[in-house]
Design an enzyme around this catalytic site. Sequence first.
Site, PDB file in Angstrom:
ATOM      1  CE1 TYR A  39     -59.291  14.587 -11.473  1.00  0.00           C
ATOM      2  CE2 TYR A  39     -59.417  16.168  -9.679  1.00  0.00           C
ATOM      3  CZ  TYR A  39     -58.676  15.311 -10.471  1.00  0.00           C
ATOM      4  OH  TYR A  39     -57.329  15.177 -10.238  1.00  0.00           O
ATOM      5  CB  CYS A  71     -60.579  21.645  -9.045  1.00  0.00           C
ATOM      6  SG  CYS A  71     -61.791  20.468  -9.639  1.00  0.00           S
ATOM      7  CG  ASN A  72     -65.710  25.354  -8.119  1.00  0.00           C
ATOM      8  OD1 ASN A  72     -66.161  26.143  -7.310  1.00  0.00           O
ATOM      9  ND2 ASN A  72     -65.067  25.749  -9.204  1.00  0.00           N
ATOM     10  CB  CYS A 184     -67.441  24.272 -12.993  1.00  0.00           C
ATOM     11  SG  CYS A 184     -66.185  23.395 -13.944  1.00  0.00           S
TER      12      CYS A 184
END
Length: 190
Positions: A39, A71-72, A184
Amino acid sequence: MKIGVFDSGLGGLTVVQAVTEVIKGAELFYIADTKNAPYGEKTTEQILQYSLDITQYLINKHQIDALIVACNTATSAAIKYLREQYPSLIIIGTEPGIKPAIEQTRTGKVGVLATPATLKGDKYQDLVNALSLQKDVTLFEQACPGLVEQIENGEAHTVKTKEMLESWLHPMRENGVDTIVLGCNDFPVI
Ligand code: DGL
């Protein structure tokens, strides 16, 4: 309680591990969107669409009561819209741990490692702006293109990965950085 958890890949399992230590008896449904990973090098619009699709799937298929965006990068791009779209769903995100880093640093110099998309996002900037009012620190922000792929492909401990890390971390060491934020959730692996 049914809890949906998603990430672009395996990094979110570090979050699942932490969740299972504190929440007992919940049913967890984990989605690793490996088809669209990584991503961190996609546009905000793409990450938003993936996040909406996964959330809708978890609601339709598993009737989740809560969603953890593990998810950051997806949190940065999509959590605001997810909360608007699903006002009755409990939605929890993941943000780089800048707050504890600012509290702990002695040199006042903090490194932040994250994906390119996380560092570009408004959410990250809002977090930094709010926290920088608390203490005068210098942040050394470093986007890490390609690092998530190395980790997800099982190449976390290769020479190539070490060289990538060295090129990003060497300038931080030279500048007196004493605290590094792993922004992350794949990065704890390395
Ligand atoms: N695991 C995601 C995060 O915490 C990013 C991985 C990716 O780039 O897909 O930011």
